[in-house]
Scaffold this active site. Structure first.
Site, PDB file in Angstrom:
ATOM      1  N   VAL A  51       3.708  -0.902   4.469  1.00 62.80           N
ATOM      2  CA  VAL A  51       2.334  -1.310   4.731  1.00 62.80           C
ATOM      3  C   VAL A  51       1.833  -2.133   3.552  1.00 62.80           C
ATOM      4  CG1 VAL A  51       0.014  -0.537   5.328  1.00 62.80           C
ATOM      5  CG2 VAL A  51       1.995   0.800   6.077  1.00 62.80           C
ATOM      6  N   ILE A  65       0.840  -1.199   0.000  1.00 63.14           N
ATOM      7  CA  ILE A  65       0.000   0.000   0.000  1.00 63.14           C
ATOM      8  C   ILE A  65       0.872   1.245   0.000  1.00 63.14           C
ATOM      9  CG2 ILE A  65      -1.730   1.291   1.300  1.00 63.14           C
ATOM     10  CD1 ILE A  65      -2.735  -1.357   2.418  1.00 63.14           C
ATOM     11  N   GLY A  66       1.946   1.206   0.748  1.00 59.39           N
ATOM     12  CA  GLY A  66       2.842   2.357   0.829  1.00 59.39           C
ATOM     13  C   GLY A  66       3.963   2.070   1.801  1.00 59.39           C
ATOM     14  N   GLY A 111       6.861   4.314   4.567  1.00 62.63           N
ATOM     15  CA  GLY A 111       7.254   5.577   5.165  1.00 62.63           C
ATOM     16  C   GLY A 111       8.694   5.538   5.608  1.00 62.63           C
ATOM     17  N   ASP A 154       3.367  14.266  14.992  1.00 60.34           N
ATOM     18  CA  ASP A 154       3.757  14.022  13.600  1.00 60.34           C
ATOM     19  C   ASP A 154       2.544  14.136  12.680  1.00 60.34           C
ATOM     20  OD1 ASP A 154       5.480  13.512  11.527  1.00 60.34           O
ATOM     21  OD2 ASP A 154       5.402  11.330  11.737  1.00 60.34           O
ATOM     22  N   ASN A 200       9.789   4.506   8.515  1.00 60.40           N
ATOM     23  CA  ASN A 200      10.149   3.419   9.432  1.00 60.40           C
ATOM     24  C   ASN A 200       9.335   2.153   9.239  1.00 60.40           C
ATOM     25  OD1 ASN A 200       7.712   4.327  10.345  1.00 60.40           O
ATOM     26  ND2 ASN A 200       8.431   4.938  12.376  1.00 60.40           N
ATOM     27  N   ALA A 201       8.550   2.051   8.158  1.00 61.53           N
ATOM     28  CA  ALA A 201       7.720   0.862   7.983  1.00 61.53           C
ATOM     29  C   ALA A 201       7.223   0.765   6.551  1.00 61.53           C
ATOM     30  CB  ALA A 201       6.537   0.888   8.948  1.00 61.53           C
ATOM     31  N   LYS A 249      -4.001 -20.436  -1.903  1.00 63.11           N
ATOM     32  CA  LYS A 249      -2.670 -20.935  -2.242  1.00 63.11           C
ATOM     33  C   LYS A 249      -2.672 -21.613  -3.615  1.00 63.11           C
ATOM     34  CE  LYS A 249      -1.020 -21.625   2.505  1.00 63.11           C
ATOM     35  NZ  LYS A 249      -0.590 -22.612   3.520  1.00 63.11           N
TER      36      LYS A 249
END
Length: 580
Positions: free
Chosen positions: A170, A162-163, A165, A361, A167-168, A186
């Protein structure tokens, strides 16, 4: 005629005695002439500093200014004045004295009636607040029927990214309802693939049985926390502030998570704040796009030059369609819709302030958006990795060293934070820092460039800007919203309205025009309007399966209803409208 003259003379003498012997009050703001907006809000007074652990002062209806000296017991004041008068008289009161005390008794009756009216108004507000507080606390949890599931990465199907940043990363995700769905996914090769590449039917629609992705899994980048679950939870504990109690019930490797007294606060649920449904530690997988998007954050066994450790923290949340920045790049909301969007941010920030938490933030990238059935956007504050949620310091952070972290977003850092200097007794007060950031983001919501982003002469810095440099908003923006945004961006925090006062101002400007149109704001009229709003909101909530944005906002307004705070907002709005 003689009795009338005696009573009139008694009233004059009684008033003179009261003015002479009653204690002189300081400047207070209530029903009298509107004072400045400084420190207005939930139980605040101009210049007052609330200690971190202090309980909020019970807020009742303020008496008019001419009755302020009745803060002490009415009976005690009457007895005191009578004693002083009798000492001066040294012989008892004559007919004139009896007239004085008769008039004084009539005055006390009027004041007691006014006090009783104020108590009735405050009681009505408390009853309305109690009804809607319970309703707004309900936050849907799609995993509430699976209390012991979802605490392992293997429980999920991971879709596309999804995106990402600072520090992570998603990813979209889903949890199969039944084991056979997992086997089917599967078999179809859907693990690691999103809805853009799943099988399509002959008519171009998604094939039956293909999973959707209602969840978003946030994988933290672990560079410095080590690979033990204890170290990971300690280092990334701020990410767990918006987590539910059930979310933290899982096993973290060989560790069971326990909130410590020195750990961060746990945030109560709110409709405008993200909710973490599950949190767990697990081995870092090689997810789609990882080698291209963030190779340096991977463990060395995936990428030889990678800096990441082999284990990290995962957070499971609701999957929202887009961020506020993405939404505003595609659409320009109407002025009314933009006002409601700004109001939603203020409601979320007010909830944080009540909980003693500062986000630190806030920016359009950290605000998520979804739509109601009418297409109106609903905003949710996310990403608490930089928040201040210390149980001991509250919103007043000791700044005794320059190594103390101020927050995450330098561009939208409030002036009192960006200009703070460290010292033995220095403190940074964050109680209105997020409110200032909402004022800056409001420019983006109303279709303008954020004055604190970019470069060139139009760019402002929070450390040095002057209020006269703030760009003027166009005439299409409602005048109350224009005044409020400039008020939110005042450099001095003491002159800045609280998030609660600002939210009440927008609520009244949107739905309280009938109340504001009154020449004199009377309590009975205000309570009648509040009861009418309560009934209409309850009815609208019951008639619709999923409440629309306006109904949700009205429910939040009534859930935070306080008589004095509402009067302050009405006075502030009236003063703005009366100004040239």
């Amino acid at each position: 005629m003689a009795v009338r003259q005696a009573l009139g003379r008694g009233l004059q003498l009684g008033r003179a005695l009261l003015l002479r012997f009653a204690p002189k009050p300081g400047p207070l703001f209530g029903w009298g002439k509107p004072g400045p907006a400084a420190a207005w809000g939930r139980g605040e007074r101009p210049g007052q500093v609330v200690s971190p652990g202090a309980q909020p002062r019970p807020v009742g209806l303020p008496l008019p200014d001419r009755y302020r000296f009745f803060r002490q017991s009415v009976a005690g004041l009457a007895a005191r004045i009578q004693r002083q008068f009798m000492v001066r008289a040294r012989g008892g009161a004559g007919p004139c004295g009896r007239a004085v005390f008769l008039a004084f008794g009539l005055g006390l009756g009027l004041i007691e009636e006014k006090q009783a009216e104020g108590r009735r108004a405050a009681s009505a507000c408390q009853e309305i607040q109690a009804i809607f507080t319970q309703k707004t606390k309900r936050v849907s949890d799609p995993l509430d029927t699976r209390c012991w599931q979802g605490f392992r990465l293997e429980d999920y199907l991971i879709g596309q990214a999804i995106g990402k940043g600072c520090n992570a990363a998603v990813y979209e995700a889903t949890m199969p309802t039944l084991p056979q769905h997992l086997e089917k996914a599967k078999h179809l090769g859907l693990i690691g693939k999103g809805p853009d590449v799943v099988l399509k039917g002959a008519d171009g629609e998604q094939a039956p049985g293909t999973p959707t992705f209602p969840f978003a899994i946030k994988m933290m980048w672990n560079i410095s926390a080590g690979s033990s679950s204890e170290a990971i939870l300690s280092k990334m504990s701020q990410e767990l502030v918006p987590a539910s109690r059930v979310a933290l019930a899982g096993e973290y490797g060989a560790v069971t998570y326990r909130r410590s007294r020195d750990g961060p606060k746990q945030l109560a649920p709110h409709p405008n704040i993200i909710r973490v449904f599950r949190a767990f530690t697990s081995s870092v997988p090689l997810l789609p796009g990882a080698l291209a998007d963030y190779p340096d954050m991977l463990p060395p066994h995936y990428y030889p030059e990678g800096l990441g450790h082999g284990r990290t923290l995962f957070l499971v949340m609701k999957n929202y369609p887009c961020t506020l920045r993405q939404y505003l790049e595609e659409q320009t909301p109407s002025s009314r819709l933009a006002t409601m969007m700004t109001l939603q941010l203020l409601e979320g920030v007010d909830h944080l302030v009540q909980q003693g938490i500062a986000h630190r933030d806030l920016k359009s990238d950290n605000i998520l958006v979804e739509w109601d059935s009418d297409g109106c956007p609903w905003l949710v504050i996310s990403d608490f990795g930089c928040c201040l949620a210390d149980q001991h310091v509250g919103l007043r952070l000791p700044f005794n060293s320059s190594s103390v972290e101020r927050g995450g977003n330098g561009s939208l850092m409030a002036p009192e934070v960006s200009t703070a200097h460290s010292g033995p007794s220095a403190v940074i007060d964050y109680s209105k820092a997020d409110t200032w950031a909402v004022g800056a983001i409001a420019y983006e919501i109303f279709g303008l460039a954020n004055p604190f982003y970019g470069q060139g002469s139009a760019h402002l810095e929070s450390r040095s800007y002057q209020e006269a440099q703030l760009p003027e908003m166009p005439e299409s923006v409602p005048p109350e919203a224009r005044r409020l945004v400039r008020s939110l961006l005042q450099r001095e925090a003491s002159k800045r309205p609280s998030a609660r006062l600002a939210a009440n101002v927008l609520h009244l400007s949107l739905w309280g025009e009938h109340l504001l149109a009154l020449k004199n704001l009377k309590l009975d009229k205000m309570i009648a309007w509040l009861l009418q709003q309560s009934a209409a909101t309850l009815l609208a909530d019951r008639l619709r399966e999923k409440s629309c944005v306006e109904t949700k906002l009205q429910m939040l307004f009534l859930a935070n209803l306080e008589c004095e705070a509402l009067c302050q907002a009405a006075l502030l709005l009236s003063s703005w409208r009366a100004a040239p």
